[in-house]
Design a protein around this motif. Structure first.
Motif, short mmCIF file in Angstrom:
data_model
loop_
_atom_site.label_atom_id
_atom_site.label_comp_id
_atom_site.label_asym_id
_atom_site.label_seq_id
_atom_site.Cartn_x
_atom_site.Cartn_y
_atom_site.Cartn_z
N SER A 18 0.91 -1.64 0.38
CA SER A 18 -0.11 0.10 0.02
C SER A 18 1.00 1.03 -0.05
CB SER A 18 -1.20 -0.16 1.26
OG SER A 18 -1.84 1.11 1.26
N ALA A 19 0.25 2.26 -0.56
CA ALA A 19 1.11 3.79 -0.25
C ALA A 19 0.43 4.07 0.98
CB ALA A 19 0.86 4.58 -1.70
N GLY A 20 0.06 3.41 1.99
CA GLY A 20 -0.69 4.27 2.57
C GLY A 20 -2.07 4.99 3.15
N PRO A 21 -2.19 5.81 4.54
CA PRO A 21 -3.95 6.40 4.35
C PRO A 21 -2.93 7.62 4.19
CG PRO A 21 -3.03 5.70 6.00
CD PRO A 21 -2.35 4.93 5.06
N PRO A 22 -4.66 8.71 3.76
CA PRO A 22 -4.06 9.97 3.64
C PRO A 22 -4.07 10.34 4.10
CG PRO A 22 -6.57 9.23 3.09
CD PRO A 22 -5.82 8.17 2.99
N VAL A 23 -3.18 11.95 4.55
CA VAL A 23 -2.56 12.83 5.92
C VAL A 23 -4.39 13.22 5.78
CG1 VAL A 23 -0.42 13.30 5.11
CG2 VAL A 23 -2.25 14.57 4.70
N ALA A 24 -4.99 13.92 7.32
CA ALA A 24 -6.37 14.33 7.82
C ALA A 24 -6.29 15.28 6.53
CB ALA A 24 -6.38 14.84 8.90
N ALA A 25 -5.60 15.84 5.93
CA ALA A 25 -6.11 17.25 5.48
C ALA A 25 -6.55 16.99 3.94
CB ALA A 25 -5.23 18.45 5.27
N ALA A 26 -5.93 16.03 3.97
CA ALA A 26 -6.71 15.36 2.57
C ALA A 26 -7.61 14.53 2.17
CB ALA A 26 -4.97 14.97 1.93
N ASP A 27 -8.40 14.92 0.92
CA ASP A 27 -9.27 14.04 0.84
C ASP A 27 -9.44 12.85 -0.50
OD1 ASP A 27 -11.48 14.70 2.37
OD2 ASP A 27 -11.65 15.90 1.07
N LEU A 28 -9.63 11.89 -0.72
CA LEU A 28 -9.05 11.14 -1.82
C LEU A 28 -10.31 9.62 -2.73
CD1 LEU A 28 -5.51 8.81 -0.85
CD2 LEU A 28 -6.52 10.95 -2.21
N LYS A 29 -10.92 9.96 -3.62
CA LYS A 29 -11.88 8.99 -4.18
C LYS A 29 -11.30 8.74 -5.12
CE LYS A 29 -14.19 13.21 -6.50
NZ LYS A 29 -15.18 14.22 -7.03
N ILE A 30 -11.53 7.15 -5.61
CA ILE A 30 -11.61 6.12 -6.90
C ILE A 30 -13.10 6.88 -7.86
CG2 ILE A 30 -11.02 4.11 -8.17
CD1 ILE A 30 -9.34 4.90 -6.05
N VAL A 31 -13.01 7.16 -9.05
CA VAL A 31 -13.20 8.04 -10.09
C VAL A 31 -13.24 6.83 -11.41
CG1 VAL A 31 -14.54 9.78 -11.61
CG2 VAL A 31 -12.71 10.04 -9.66
N ALA A 32 -14.68 6.56 -11.97
CA ALA A 32 -14.75 5.30 -13.46
C ALA A 32 -14.37 6.51 -14.56
CB ALA A 32 -16.68 5.44 -13.08
N GLU A 33 -13.90 5.75 -15.89
CA GLU A 33 -13.81 6.04 -17.28
C GLU A 33 -15.08 7.44 -17.27
OE1 GLU A 33 -13.03 4.11 -19.84
OE2 GLU A 33 -11.90 2.77 -18.84
N ASP A 34 -15.45 7.86 -16.40
CA ASP A 34 -16.88 8.83 -17.15
C ASP A 34 -16.70 10.21 -16.52
OD1 ASP A 34 -17.27 8.40 -14.32
OD2 ASP A 34 -19.73 7.53 -15.07
N VAL A 41 -17.27 11.08 -14.10
CA VAL A 41 -18.11 11.51 -12.82
C VAL A 41 -18.66 10.66 -11.76
CG1 VAL A 41 -20.22 12.52 -13.08
CG2 VAL A 41 -19.18 12.93 -14.85
N THR A 42 -19.05 8.93 -11.90
CA THR A 42 -19.14 8.44 -11.31
C THR A 42 -18.12 8.14 -9.96
OG1 THR A 42 -20.45 7.19 -12.55
CG2 THR A 42 -19.94 5.79 -10.78
N GLU A 43 -18.48 7.96 -8.94
CA GLU A 43 -17.43 6.87 -7.62
C GLU A 43 -17.85 6.39 -7.23
OE1 GLU A 43 -16.25 8.49 -3.28
OE2 GLU A 43 -17.29 10.05 -4.47
N LEU A 44 -16.48 5.56 -7.48
CA LEU A 44 -16.66 3.94 -7.94
C LEU A 44 -16.42 2.77 -5.61
CD1 LEU A 44 -14.43 3.20 -9.95
CD2 LEU A 44 -16.87 3.04 -10.33
N PRO A 45 -16.87 2.06 -5.46
CA PRO A 45 -16.83 1.66 -4.43
C PRO A 45 -15.83 1.51 -3.42
CG PRO A 45 -17.56 -0.15 -5.89
CD PRO A 45 -17.77 1.78 -6.55
N VAL A 46 -15.89 0.73 -2.41
CA VAL A 46 -14.65 0.49 -1.96
C VAL A 46 -14.34 -0.99 -2.54
CG1 VAL A 46 -13.62 -0.15 0.60
CG2 VAL A 46 -14.90 1.11 0.44
N GLY A 47 -12.59 -1.20 -2.95
CA GLY A 47 -11.80 -2.14 -2.90
C GLY A 47 -11.90 -2.04 -4.17
#
Length: 583
Positions: A398-414, A416-422
């Protein structure tokens, strides 16, 4: 798909969940308390106690006094001497007409003059433009032209590459050359004529910086992307971007202590062997900012050499080093390692390239040091995630968890769509470390930066606890007959082979499948392995379609750019015979 711990972790670990550790560290009144700020019209969570500017930081660093700030080839510069030199150069730049928003480029190897130039420029509200010291004269000329730099601060080697090009750069008015043998001519003059040699910096006049009004979100830097494809783009950073890293680094270290069940100690000065170039955000932002804040020492090397590095670790009692995984591998594999006292090492950290779980284990077991990793990019001014101590040993891929001031999300090829965990998709990041955009490139900025988020181009997944797993660069993924092959997965298996110390997976054309995976490897000194042996090794551990159809061997570590990224496009030429057969 869960990680397997590298070692048996202590009973009762973790003593606290990530959420609980974060809540405790960021509570009202705590050092890592957060608040909301408007950044370019976007409400953003920021560190409440981050320093306001680079000017504030360099002024505060004077308080470290006689402690060594930089060590280079026998030259020692204290924090007091460095500050006096910064003041002298800052006044000179003002006399040259440099003001707020003007660009001043820096092109040199890691020298004491590098941080001198950086802080003198940014302390007066001008924009520092660190240029890649590995670039050719033409590439350096591009950076100077693209940024519109009025002044260049350069060492003698880069000056030699550029001096015939100065006249073709009308915006460039002045050149200051460090460590030049003969007085330069034309636009250029010796930097020593302004500040003197490093040994005399402590005798410069004691006076304040020139007046300047600097806001936290003012422009501070233009760092150029690595340019592995197309022309490099200048990422426009702010004072807040760089100051964020000081608190992000401290937060990550404190979180590791709480996870271990210990109270975080107050930061103490450390000695760092800094081998990654300062023109890269990892060294400048993620490392040097914390060095000034804590009164730590940076030891520079003229160029990387494993034996010289071990000599310096022993002599200077180095606590921290790293940069890219190759450095750790070379320290581990060197046959003379036992001749040097490396017991002062507390951590070996790296970024800029994925690392094999096998490397994590060996750092811990053979050096007794804690490994460290993280994820960031030029566009995030380095640190977004941080992976250290037991958490890294527990999730080595893993590259670790984000620091508290950062947000991350996983987005589909479109997009727009945020993808679920994993689920694997494109990693997007948001926070006070994200740069404003690309210098003078509005279309590229609009494509990459969306409502405070940066589209990273990295394929990743995030697990249920928030740990990030970088799967591949989107452009590096091999698509074989409709099947995705993530290069890091195959590379990690190759790294686990006892003979392999460096490797890369690339895609080569195939008439019917589109692409096939192929690998390039570098073996440890005295080690042997055949193509068939390595293919069998991968076949035992991964699906058959992921096995490299060809493996080439390199006598030297694989070619990388200055940011530590393997130049995969250069490696594809090694498979020209197969490419022509596929045509």
């Amino acid at each position: 798909m869960a990680s397997e711990p590298i070692i048996a972790l202590p009973a009762g670990w973790p003593a606290m969940s990530l959420a609980d550790a974060t809540a405790r560290l960021t509570a009202p009144g705590m050092k890592f308390e957060m608040e909301m700020a408007d950044i370019n019209g976007v409400s953003t969570r920021v560190w409440k106690n981050a320093p306001p500017s680079l000017r504030w930081l360099v002024e505060a660093s004077r308080g470290h006094g006689a402690r060594d700030f930089t060590v280079y080839e026998g030259e020692r510069v204290t924090f007091e001497a460095h500050f006096r030199a910064v003041v002298a150069l800052a006044h000179h730049l003002v006399e040259l007409g440099v003001g707020k928003g003007d660009r001043v480029a820096i092109a040199m190897r890691n020298l004491p003059e590098w941080p001198l130039a950086f802080f003198a420029v940014t302390a007066i509200g001008a924009i520092a433009v660190p240029l890649n010291a590995w670039w050719t004269g033409g590439e350096l000329e591009y950076g100077l032209s693209d940024s519109g730099a009025r002044v260049l601060i350069v060492d003698a080697e880069r000056h030699a590459r550029l001096r015939d090009r100065y006249d073709s750069l009308p915006a460039l008015e002045h050149v200051l050359v460090a460590r030049v043998d003969a007085p330069p001519t034309g636009k250029a003059r010796a930097l020593d004529s302004v500040v003197g040699p490093t040994g005399a910096w402590g005798e410069l006049p004691d006076r304040p910086l020139p007046p300047a009004t600097i806001a936290t979100d003012d422009d501070a830097t233009i760092f150029y992307t690595s340019g592995t494809t197309g022309a490099p783009k200048g990422a426009l950073g702010t004072h807040r971007n760089l100051m964020t890293n000081i608190l992000s680094g401290g937060f990550s270290a404190a979180r590791a202590y709480l996870r271990r069940g210990e109270m975080p100690p107050e930061p103490t000065p450390r000695v760092l062997l800094t081998v990654i170039p300062l023109f890269h955000v990892t060294a400048c932002s993620a490392t040097m900012m914390g060095v000034l804040a804590t009164g730590s020492t940076m030891v520079f090397m003229r160029k990387w050499d494993t034996v010289r590095a071990m000599e310096l670790i022993e002599r200077e009692k180095v606590n921290l080093t790293g940069g890219v995984p190759t450095i750790a591998w070379q320290l581990l594999e060197h046959p003379d390692r036992g001749r040097y006292d490396l017991s002062s090492l507390e951590a070996i950290a790296y970024g800029g390239a994925p690392s094999a779980p096998e490397l994590v284990r060996r750092i811990y077991e053979e050096f007794g040091a804690l490994p460290g990793n993280g994820w960031g990019m030029t566009e995030t001014m380095a640190t977004v995630t941080s992976h250290t101590a037991e958490d890294y040993l527990n999730r080595p891929d893993s590259a670790g968890p984000p620091v508290a001031a950062a947000d991350l999300k996983i987005v589909a090829e479109d997009g727009v769509t945020e993808l679920p965990v994993g689920t694997i998709g494109e990693l997007w990041a948001r926070g006070p470390m994200i740069v404003k955009g690309y210098w003078n490139k509005p279309e590229a900025t609009a494509e990459t930066f969306v409502d405070g988020w940066v589209r990273t181009g990295d394929l990743a997944r995030i697990d249920e606890e928030g740990f990030v797993f970088i799967v591949d660069r989107a452009k590096d993924m091999v698509l074989r007959g409709g099947e995705n092959i993530y290069s890091i997965e195959v590379e990690n298996v190759l790294y686990a082979h006892p003979a392999v110390t460096d490797c890369a997976l690339v895609g080569i054309p195939h008439r019917t499948l589109g692409e096939e995976p192929a690998a390039v490897v570098h073996l440890c000194p005295g080690c042997q392995a055949s193509e068939a042996e390595l293919q069998a090794w991968v076949r035992e551990r991964l699906a058959a379609f992921k096995v490299p159809v060809a493996i080439r061997f390199c006598a030297e570590p694989l070619p990388r750019n200055a940011n530590g990224k393997i130049l995969k496009k250069d490696l594809k030429a090694l498979f020209a015979d197969r490419v022509s057969a596929a045509a």
